[in-house]
Design an enzyme around this catalytic site. Structure first.
Site, PDB file in Angstrom:
ATOM      1  CE  LYS A 170      -4.490  -1.835   2.262  1.00  0.00           C
ATOM      2  NZ  LYS A 170      -4.969  -1.696   3.292  1.00  0.00           N
ATOM      3  CG  ASP A 195      -8.950   0.230   3.553  1.00  0.00           C
ATOM      4  OD1 ASP A 195      -9.771  -0.795   3.636  1.00  0.00           O
ATOM      5  OD2 ASP A 195      -7.682  -0.052   3.786  1.00  0.00           O
TER       6      ASP A 195
END
Ligand code: ATR
Length: 270
Positions: free
Chosen positions: A66, A103
């Site tokens: 990420k 998220d």
């Protein structure tokens, strides 16, 4: 050529993203291919470049890529810039890569779906790692009354809170500094993985409070069991997983899939 999407991870075989996106594609009638790709640990950027050269239009990115996805992005959403991490890559028509992180908005949508009111709420977030950093911008944008970040390593929580203090009422410290009651407690530590529970006071929850764990599994986590025994309503991380995927799908296809039936099917399959 069919538009290709994938999830990059290492390992990635366990990922539920291919199942979720196949369901979204079927539901919306979008013709896409979505696979799981295990990228080499030392060359995520190369893997993304190769993928786009072969018809790749976008990707989800999971552990441990990420941060590298963040670095390779040519442009970023504000929430990804704040998170310092990217879980959604989009190849623009100009050949540039846009990075977003879904998220946090996934968490917010899942909580709203459960009827949790975030505006004005007293929120406690447990943990101060990447998972928590990734959700703070959308949480603060929802306008909580206060947000306290508690972590085993107190200084990390204090620093994290300071990084976001321009966005709302946020403070951070150790577990010993936790002073309830809270309307919402979110576990973003990986303590459940080890079957551990952060040391928390018994009077944590206000009447009607919700406990959310970013983790999920076939059985409730230690944290959710502990919270249920203290009267909190419990929500696991499976809904957040489906909601973050839906937001990625929207970024790629401009279509917002219905999440409830996909979540239900996934729950059955657990
Ligand atoms: P992630 O990307 O999942 O957030 P991370 O950045 O390594 O992973 O962060 C893990 C988080 O879980 C941290 O907040 C960590 O606390 P420390 O900062 O003190 O290390 C927390 N954590 C992990 N194991 C824990 C445990 N057994 N008890 C309490 N907190 C724990």
């Amino acid at each position: 050529m069919i538009d290709r999407y994938c999830v990059f991870g290492h390992p990635v075989a366990h990922s539920k993203s291919p199942l979720i996106h196949a369901a979204f594609a079927e539901q919306t009638g979008e013709s896409i291919e979505y696979t799981a790709i295990e990228a080499p640990l030392d060359d995520f950027t190369g893997a993304w470049r190769r993928f786009t050269a072969e018809g790749g239009r976008g990707a989800n990115v999971t552990v441990p890529f990420k941060e590298e996805a963040f670095r390779l992005s040519d442009t970023l959403s504000e929430r990804a810039r704040r998170a310092g991490a990217v879980n959604t890559l989009v190849l623009g028509g100009n050949g540039l890569t846009y990075g977003d992180t879904t998220d946090g908005i996934g968490l917010v949508r899942d909580l709203e779906r459960h009827g949790v009111t975030l505006a004005g709420a007293r929120i406690l977030v447990l943990g101060a790692g990447g998972a928590v950093r990734g959700v703070l911008e959308p949480l603060l944008a929802a306008g909580p009354g206060s947000l306290f970040v508690a972590n085993r390593t107190a200084e990390k929580a204090a620093r994290l809170a300071a990084d976001f203090s321009d966005l709302g009422e946020i403070a951070g410290g150790g577990f010993d500094a936790v002073a309830g009651p809270f309307d919402l407690v979110i576990n973003g530590t990986s303590a459940s993985l080890a079957g551990d529970l952060p040391p928390l006071p018994d009077d944590l929850f206000a009447p009607g409070a919700t406990a959310h764990d970013m983790m999920y599994g076939a059985v409730p986590t230690v944290f959710l069991r502990w919270a249920a025994e203290r009267g909190a309503r419990t929500v696991d991380g499976l809904g957040m997983l489906v909601e973050q995927a839906a937001e990625s799908f929207f970024q790629w296809r401009g279509r917002r899939p219905e999440t409830a039936p996909v979540l239900e099917a996934l729950r059955q399959a657990l």
